[in-house]
Design a protein around this motif. Structure first.
Motif, PDB file in Angstrom:
ATOM      1  N   ILE A 197       1.012  -1.193  -0.046  1.00  0.00           N
ATOM      2  CA  ILE A 197       0.079  -0.082  -0.133  1.00  0.00           C
ATOM      3  C   ILE A 197       0.784   1.307  -0.024  1.00  0.00           C
ATOM      4  CG2 ILE A 197      -1.796   1.328   1.298  1.00  0.00           C
ATOM      5  CD1 ILE A 197      -2.715  -1.368   2.369  1.00  0.00           C
ATOM      6  N   GLY A 198       0.925   2.150  -0.915  1.00  0.00           N
ATOM      7  CA  GLY A 198       1.460   3.332  -1.071  1.00  0.00           C
ATOM      8  C   GLY A 198       2.737   3.240  -1.979  1.00  0.00           C
ATOM      9  N   ALA A 199       2.818   1.869  -2.206  1.00  0.00           N
ATOM     10  CA  ALA A 199       4.114   1.790  -3.035  1.00  0.00           C
ATOM     11  C   ALA A 199       4.035   2.255  -4.544  1.00  0.00           C
ATOM     12  CB  ALA A 199       4.337   0.106  -3.173  1.00  0.00           C
ATOM     13  N   SER A 442      16.187  11.434   4.100  1.00  0.00           N
ATOM     14  CA  SER A 442      17.427  11.295   4.764  1.00  0.00           C
ATOM     15  C   SER A 442      18.060  10.128   3.518  1.00  0.00           C
ATOM     16  CB  SER A 442      17.742  10.815   6.100  1.00  0.00           C
ATOM     17  OG  SER A 442      17.214   9.350   6.297  1.00  0.00           O
ATOM     18  N   ALA A 443      19.442   9.938   3.881  1.00  0.00           N
ATOM     19  CA  ALA A 443      20.275   9.176   2.771  1.00  0.00           C
ATOM     20  C   ALA A 443      19.847   7.741   3.433  1.00  0.00           C
ATOM     21  CB  ALA A 443      21.559   9.375   2.909  1.00  0.00           C
ATOM     22  N   VAL A 444      19.562   7.542   4.601  1.00  0.00           N
ATOM     23  CA  VAL A 444      19.122   6.222   5.270  1.00  0.00           C
ATOM     24  C   VAL A 444      18.274   5.896   4.804  1.00  0.00           C
ATOM     25  CG1 VAL A 444      18.834   5.223   7.431  1.00  0.00           C
ATOM     26  CG2 VAL A 444      20.786   6.628   7.293  1.00  0.00           C
ATOM     27  N   GLU A 445      16.998   6.739   4.747  1.00  0.00           N
ATOM     28  CA  GLU A 445      15.584   6.280   4.424  1.00  0.00           C
ATOM     29  C   GLU A 445      15.573   6.054   2.974  1.00  0.00           C
ATOM     30  OE1 GLU A 445      11.292   8.222   5.032  1.00  0.00           O
ATOM     31  OE2 GLU A 445      13.042   9.767   5.197  1.00  0.00           O
ATOM     32  N   MET A 446      16.151   6.777   2.018  1.00  0.00           N
ATOM     33  CA  MET A 446      16.526   6.680   0.548  1.00  0.00           C
ATOM     34  C   MET A 446      17.080   5.233   0.321  1.00  0.00           C
ATOM     35  SD  MET A 446      14.494   8.638  -1.055  1.00  0.00           S
ATOM     36  CE  MET A 446      14.965   8.005  -2.629  1.00  0.00           C
ATOM     37  N   ALA A 447      18.063   4.868   1.087  1.00  0.00           N
ATOM     38  CA  ALA A 447      18.692   3.598   0.920  1.00  0.00           C
ATOM     39  C   ALA A 447      17.945   2.328   1.305  1.00  0.00           C
ATOM     40  CB  ALA A 447      20.111   3.644   1.750  1.00  0.00           C
ATOM     41  N   LEU A 448      17.089   2.643   2.446  1.00  0.00           N
ATOM     42  CA  LEU A 448      16.268   1.453   3.016  1.00  0.00           C
ATOM     43  C   LEU A 448      15.133   1.232   1.702  1.00  0.00           C
ATOM     44  CD1 LEU A 448      15.729   2.554   6.425  1.00  0.00           C
ATOM     45  CD2 LEU A 448      16.735   0.379   5.583  1.00  0.00           C
ATOM     46  N   MET A 449      14.370   2.350   1.007  1.00  0.00           N
ATOM     47  CA  MET A 449      13.570   2.119   0.160  1.00  0.00           C
ATOM     48  C   MET A 449      14.331   1.390  -1.000  1.00  0.00           C
ATOM     49  SD  MET A 449      11.769   5.857   0.426  1.00  0.00           S
ATOM     50  CE  MET A 449      10.802   5.666  -1.060  1.00  0.00           C
ATOM     51  N   GLN A 450      15.495   1.707  -1.458  1.00  0.00           N
ATOM     52  CA  GLN A 450      15.973   1.236  -2.697  1.00  0.00           C
ATOM     53  C   GLN A 450      16.361  -0.150  -2.430  1.00  0.00           C
ATOM     54  OE1 GLN A 450      19.062   4.344  -3.003  1.00  0.00           O
ATOM     55  NE2 GLN A 450      17.927   5.563  -4.364  1.00  0.00           N
ATOM     56  N   SER A 451      16.772  -0.408  -1.319  1.00  0.00           N
ATOM     57  CA  SER A 451      17.216  -1.961  -0.846  1.00  0.00           C
ATOM     58  C   SER A 451      15.995  -2.647  -1.081  1.00  0.00           C
ATOM     59  CB  SER A 451      17.664  -2.015   0.583  1.00  0.00           C
ATOM     60  OG  SER A 451      18.876  -1.233   0.552  1.00  0.00           O
ATOM     61  N   ILE A 452      14.628  -2.484  -0.450  1.00  0.00           N
ATOM     62  CA  ILE A 452      13.584  -3.058  -0.634  1.00  0.00           C
ATOM     63  C   ILE A 452      13.103  -3.325  -2.259  1.00  0.00           C
ATOM     64  CG2 ILE A 452      10.944  -2.917  -0.183  1.00  0.00           C
ATOM     65  CD1 ILE A 452      11.644  -1.213   2.454  1.00  0.00           C
ATOM     66  N   LYS A 453      13.108  -2.008  -2.921  1.00  0.00           N
ATOM     67  CA  LYS A 453      12.836  -2.142  -4.264  1.00  0.00           C
ATOM     68  C   LYS A 453      13.741  -3.272  -4.990  1.00  0.00           C
ATOM     69  CE  LYS A 453      11.611  -0.749  -8.664  1.00  0.00           C
ATOM     70  NZ  LYS A 453      10.164  -1.177  -9.063  1.00  0.00           N
ATOM     71  N   GLN A 454      15.099  -3.203  -4.602  1.00  0.00           N
ATOM     72  CA  GLN A 454      16.049  -4.020  -5.209  1.00  0.00           C
ATOM     73  C   GLN A 454      15.981  -5.783  -5.081  1.00  0.00           C
ATOM     74  OE1 GLN A 454      18.370  -3.774  -7.528  1.00  0.00           O
ATOM     75  NE2 GLN A 454      19.192  -6.023  -7.638  1.00  0.00           N
ATOM     76  N   MET A 462       8.873  -3.185 -12.386  1.00  0.00           N
ATOM     77  CA  MET A 462       7.391  -2.708 -11.917  1.00  0.00           C
ATOM     78  C   MET A 462       7.430  -1.172 -11.800  1.00  0.00           C
ATOM     79  SD  MET A 462       5.114  -5.286 -10.908  1.00  0.00           S
ATOM     80  CE  MET A 462       5.625  -5.956 -12.431  1.00  0.00           C
ATOM     81  N   ASN A 463       6.697  -0.663 -12.610  1.00  0.00           N
ATOM     82  CA  ASN A 463       6.615   0.804 -12.823  1.00  0.00           C
ATOM     83  C   ASN A 463       8.038   1.411 -12.645  1.00  0.00           C
ATOM     84  OD1 ASN A 463       4.817   2.807 -13.348  1.00  0.00           O
ATOM     85  ND2 ASN A 463       3.911   2.935 -11.317  1.00  0.00           N
ATOM     86  N   PRO A 464       9.042   1.031 -13.399  1.00  0.00           N
ATOM     87  CA  PRO A 464      10.243   2.032 -13.153  1.00  0.00           C
ATOM     88  C   PRO A 464      10.195   3.277 -13.444  1.00  0.00           C
ATOM     89  CG  PRO A 464       9.888   0.509 -15.497  1.00  0.00           C
ATOM     90  CD  PRO A 464       8.728   0.325 -14.656  1.00  0.00           C
ATOM     91  N   GLY A 465      11.132   3.981 -12.894  1.00  0.00           N
ATOM     92  CA  GLY A 465      11.038   5.497 -13.165  1.00  0.00           C
ATOM     93  C   GLY A 465      10.040   6.267 -12.144  1.00  0.00           C
ATOM     94  N   LYS A 466       9.610   5.562 -11.130  1.00  0.00           N
ATOM     95  CA  LYS A 466       8.611   6.052 -10.166  1.00  0.00           C
ATOM     96  C   LYS A 466       9.006   5.941  -8.858  1.00  0.00           C
ATOM     97  CE  LYS A 466       6.288   6.306 -13.880  1.00  0.00           C
ATOM     98  NZ  LYS A 466       5.195   5.502 -14.415  1.00  0.00           N
ATOM     99  N   VAL A 467       8.775   6.760  -8.133  1.00  0.00           N
ATOM    100  CA  VAL A 467       9.147   6.696  -6.439  1.00  0.00           C
ATOM    101  C   VAL A 467      10.515   6.712  -6.257  1.00  0.00           C
ATOM    102  CG1 VAL A 467       8.405   5.747  -4.206  1.00  0.00           C
ATOM    103  CG2 VAL A 467       6.943   5.884  -6.207  1.00  0.00           C
ATOM    104  N   VAL A 468      11.170   5.547  -6.522  1.00  0.00           N
ATOM    105  CA  VAL A 468      12.672   5.502  -6.105  1.00  0.00           C
ATOM    106  C   VAL A 468      13.554   5.423  -7.273  1.00  0.00           C
ATOM    107  CG1 VAL A 468      12.294   4.526  -3.762  1.00  0.00           C
ATOM    108  CG2 VAL A 468      12.550   2.946  -5.670  1.00  0.00           C
TER     109      VAL A 468
END
Length: 468
Positions: A197-199, A442-454, A462-468
């Motif tokens: 939800i929200g992704a 923050s860099a930490v928050e962005m890194a966590l989001m990118q880790s989840i995506k990866q 999945m919907n590339p170029g959006k959110v992260v």
């Protein structure tokens, strides 16, 4: 890509794999008609199994997928880029309400169900589904969940996330994960529901959901109050909550200029007061006891607010028609803005207690940098979400003003951040704010989001170029 498209046709039927440019056009342009992308095809699966089959083919051929519901988003989240390499997966054929359980107070609905149809189905079962927003006649519940939509009832019922008990999702690998059990307590590990939800479709495709239902209120009353400042509106909010508690279900702030625009472009719609006021609040009260009880509550706190000088005038709708007329004033603000011409939209949130200060200071900053610009300020005061939109000075070139959008955004978003707020409250990030969120997370928050995506979508299909 001929082989890929042929296999898609075999999987869901040739009629539901659209490649003609004219037939695809409405799926490729955003709601505000500011951006148009390209796609390999628009595919329209009929059920979850067909969604999964298409996603598996996309994995095999490395084809990106852009999930799409009603395509009513405002941040370019549901349209493809201009490369033409992706497919748009329209979920409008997944439009069945699978079950309603009036004892558990739940509804299981597929992602392509129109929000208004879900509201109506709940009402037919003597229940309430409280998510309500301007696009409810065309937006879909899948899109609402993918963007964690808000709307006018968040104050009482919460965002879309709070209204969902379980999901069915097709993963980036084409597997089906289901948690359609309607449980209010399930403490058995990570809450995957909240992850999707929200992704915005970047981690998987929501195909169905279990939604919370509520008893229909015995009475719903609407009132419009007039006052001088947003600070007065905050005082009224506190007073109303003290009087009504959870019965307060809507609390919408609108500036005088908002209603001036509505009256200008829709002359039949005017505030029902003898004179203009600087600010207005549209509030809704729901009562599970009786209409008489609701009326007594409403009249009591309005009387107290008038006596205390918090408000200058007020009107209580005496009929359903009058209530709709008051809500039409609020709902026609975006339409009036569109009639007025191009404008720069913002969907920000700040702590409720800071809203008055945010409006005052940001107004000053914008006038200093862009003299004569006109602020169209309205939104969900009760949950801290403002649509703080900026129109060009009267008579100036709209295109020249829009060319300064990045600078205007910087003023507004820096101000929201300074007050501990967010640059996206309910519209999402999409492609429009994807780069900008890096300035405020923050860099930490962005890194966590990118880790989840990866981890979940390593091929970035999945919907590339959006959110992260």
């Amino acid at each position: 890509m001929t082989t890929f498209l042929d296999l898609c046709r075999s999987a869901i039927g040739a009629d539901y794999v659209v490649t003609d440019d004219a037939d695809m056009a409405s799926y490729l342009i955003d709601w505000r008609r500011r951006f148009s992308g390209n796609a390999l095809a628009v595919v329209k699966p009929a059920n979850t199994e067909e969604v999964a089959a298409i996603v598996r083919l996309c994995n095999q051929f490395r084809v990106p997928v852009v999930p799409q519901g009603g395509n009513t988003g405002l941040v370019l989240g549901s349209v493809p880029d201009d490369s033409g390499t992706a497919i748009v997966m329209s979920l409008v054929r997944l439009n069945r309400i699978r079950a309603i359980d009036t004892v558990n107070n739940t509804m299981t609905a597929e992602a392509g169900c129109i929000l208004e149809n879900i509201q109506n189905a709940a009402a037919e079962a003597a229940r309430l589904f409280p998510l309500s927003l301007a696009a409810e006649g065309s937006c879909t519940i899948g899109g609402n969940l993918a963007t964690n939509a808000g709307g006018t009832g968040v104050l009482r019922y919460g965002n879309a996330r709070e209204l969902c008990l379980g999901l069915e999702v097709v993963t980036p690998q084409g597997e089906i994960w289901s948690s359609l059990r309607g449980l209010r307590k399930d403490n058995t590990g990570y809450d995957l529901r909240d992850l999707f939800i929200g992704a915005e479709g970047t981690l998987g495709i929501i195909t169905a959901a279990v939604l919370k239902l509520f008893p229909q209120p015995k009475a719903q009353l609407t009132a419009l109050a007039a006052m001088q400042t947003p600070e007065d509106a905050l005082r009224l909010l506190t007073m109303t909550q003290n009087h009504c508690g959870a019965g307060l279900t809507g609390f919408e702030l609108m500036s005088d200029f908002c209603l001036q625009l509505v009256s200008k472009h829709y002359p039949q719609m005017r505030p029902p007061f003898a004179q203009d006021h600087a600010q207005y609040v549209l509030l809704e009260l729901s009562d599970n006891e009786s209409e008489e009880h609701a009326v007594a509550l409403l009249e009591a706190f309005i009387g107290d607010a008038l006596e205390a000088g918090i408000i200058q005038d007020a009107i209580v709708a005496a009929s359903i028609a009058q209530s709709k007329a008051l809500w039409n004033l609020r709902e026609h603000i975006p339409l009036a803005q569109a009639e007025e011409g191009k404008n720069i939209k913002h969907d920000i949130s700040v702590p409720i207690s800071s809203i008055g200060q945010f409006i005052q200071s940001t107004d000053v900053q914008l006038q200093q940098q862009f003299p004569g610009c006109r602020m169209v300020t309205f939104g969900h005061l009760g949950d801290g979400n403002l649509h703080y939109n900026v129109s060009p000075p009267a008579g100036d070139s709209a295109d020249a003003f829009i060319a300064q959008q990045a600078a205007v955004n910087r003023v507004v978003h820096d101000s929201a951040n300074r007050y501990g707020g967010s640059i996206s409250a309910e519209h999402g990030v999409g492609a429009l704010k994807r780069k900008e969120i890096r300035d405020y997370k923050s860099a930490v928050e962005m890194a966590l989001m990118q880790s989840i995506k990866q981890a979940i979508d390593p091929l970035n299909l999945m919907n590339p170029g959006k959110v992260v």
